[in-house]
Design a protein around this motif. Structure first.
Motif, PDB file in Angstrom:
ATOM      1  N   ALA A  28      24.790 -37.763  16.300  1.00 49.97           N
ATOM      2  CA  ALA A  28      23.356 -37.507  16.458  1.00 49.97           C
ATOM      3  C   ALA A  28      23.161 -36.728  17.753  1.00 49.97           C
ATOM      4  N   THR A  30      20.269 -35.127  18.781  1.00 48.08           N
ATOM      5  CA  THR A  30      18.975 -35.409  19.400  1.00 48.08           C
ATOM      6  C   THR A  30      18.094 -36.125  18.396  1.00 48.08           C
ATOM      7  N   VAL A  31      17.129 -36.871  18.918  1.00 47.83           N
ATOM      8  CA  VAL A  31      16.112 -37.534  18.108  1.00 47.83           C
ATOM      9  C   VAL A  31      14.750 -37.157  18.677  1.00 47.83           C
ATOM     10  N   VAL A 235      21.405 -44.179  13.660  1.00 45.71           N
ATOM     11  CA  VAL A 235      22.011 -42.994  13.050  1.00 45.71           C
ATOM     12  C   VAL A 235      23.276 -42.609  13.809  1.00 45.71           C
ATOM     13  N   ARG A 240      22.601 -44.564  17.192  1.00 44.14           N
ATOM     14  CA  ARG A 240      21.421 -44.267  18.010  1.00 44.14           C
ATOM     15  C   ARG A 240      20.174 -44.799  17.304  1.00 44.14           C
ATOM     16  N   VAL A 242      16.515 -45.315  15.707  1.00 46.16           N
ATOM     17  CA  VAL A 242      15.447 -44.459  15.182  1.00 46.16           C
ATOM     18  C   VAL A 242      14.399 -45.338  14.522  1.00 46.16           C
ATOM     19  N   GLN A 246      10.462 -40.330  13.244  1.00 38.94           N
ATOM     20  CA  GLN A 246      11.451 -39.656  14.082  1.00 38.94           C
ATOM     21  C   GLN A 246      12.444 -38.867  13.224  1.00 38.94           C
ATOM     22  N   THR A 248      16.215 -36.945  13.258  1.00 39.69           N
ATOM     23  CA  THR A 248      17.525 -36.816  13.890  1.00 39.69           C
ATOM     24  C   THR A 248      18.135 -35.476  13.528  1.00 39.69           C
TER      25      THR A 248
END
Length: 319
Positions: A28, A30-31, A235, A240, A242, A246, A248
């Motif tokens: 992942a 970025t979120v 994720v 990470r 979420v 949101q 990903t």
């Protein structure tokens, strides 16, 4: 949520978990959290791709989560007449009913798990609205609209429609039956969805039961995105966190993984997520309002054609 479900996912074809020794799970990168706003005549949306660099989105332009909202009588809203050129709109209605009309006499009604795939191509005018019966009664409205770019060679193709009934969507599950995978378009583990696309993409709506995990193969030359419609989870291999609203962005690899929290949140018993990926076009793209073209000159021409009526005329109101 959602309309299309099954009593026992274990009766469905299964997507095997990719063997760890032969596959690379995508990290992942970025979120981002989608900002809320309003579209058309005032229905609520979340802008799923806001803040994401286009190089991670290509060939996608935008995606809106429409609703989820339970309208009172008289409240349901749609969009006014508006033009499109140069891309495809994919409207996936999870719950509710929407009626589409266009300047060429096309259109139709989608409801409860149906998808309408409109290739705007060279251009048209269209309108999307709830039926009068729903306006009078009120009711649940929830869906997703995705914009998919067209390659330069197909920008001016003739408009085309695909109406994909909820019953036509390819229903799959994971090895342990912990998730229901609705494959709308593309390939997943050797299974194909019903959507026919100009640009190779994969579009999946997954319902992941509390505590369950999915790991699925993903084309290495595709990008990969996951948008949370409802619920909470994690994720990627680093798990990470979420939650609802949101998106990903995944990095390189040839498999995706995500997991639903053991304890669901108060609004959703499962993790509801859209898995999305496509083959990047890697072409110049300029986008303004309802037009997606390759150059500013083509964009200006689209506005000129619209103002001159060359994208069609609003037809008379039906009796």
């Amino acid at each position: 949520m959602p309309a299309v479900t099954v009593d026992n996912p274990l009766h469905l074809p299964r997507v095997p978990r990719p063997p760890a020794e032969r596959h690379t799970l995508r990290p992942a990168l970025t979120v981002v959290t989608a900002p809320a706003g309003f579209e058309g005549e005032g229905f609520p949306v979340r802008r799923a791709f806001t803040g994401i660099d286009y190089r991670h989105l290509d060939p996608f332009i935008l995606m809106d989560q429409m609703g989820e909202v339970d309208y009172a009588p008289g409240e349901p809203k749609g969009t006014p007449w508006h033009p499109h050129r140069g891309f495809e709109t994919v409207t996936y209605l999870i719950d509710g009913t929407f009626v589409h009309r266009d300047s060429e006499g096309g259109g139709g009604t989608i409801r409860d798990g149906d998808t309408q795939w409109m290739t705007a191509g060279s251009g048209l005018l269209h309108i999307e609205a709830p039926p009068e019966s729903l306006v009078m009664s009120g009711g649940l409205f929830h869906g997703v609209q995705l914009w998919v770019n067209l390659p330069a060679a197909d920008k001016m193709t003739a408009p085309r429609y695909q109406d994909i009934a909820g019953s036509q969507v390819r229903l799959l599950t994971t090895e342990d039956g912990g998730a229901l995978l609705r494959l709308i378009a593309g390939d997943l583990g050797g299974h194909r969805g019903p959507g026919v696309t100009h640009t190779p993409i994969t579009l999946v709506h997954a319902t992941v039961s509390a505590g369950a995990e999915i790991a699925v193969p993903w084309r290495e030359d595709f990008n990969a995105l996951a948008y949370v419609l409802a619920g909470r989870g994690t994720v990627g291999p680093d798990r990470r966190p979420v939650h609802t609203g949101q998106t990903t962005v995944f990095g390189p690899g040839d498999a995706l993984t995500l997991r639903a929290d053991d304890r669901p949140d108060s609004r959703s018993a499962s993790l509801e997520v859209v898995l999305l990926g496509g083959l990047p076009l890697r072409e110049p793209m300029t986008h303004y309002g309802p037009f997606v073209m390759n150059t500013h000159a083509e964009l200006a021409q689209a506005f000129d054609d619209f103002q001159a009526g060359r994208l069609g005329r609003i037809p008379p109101t039906r009796p």
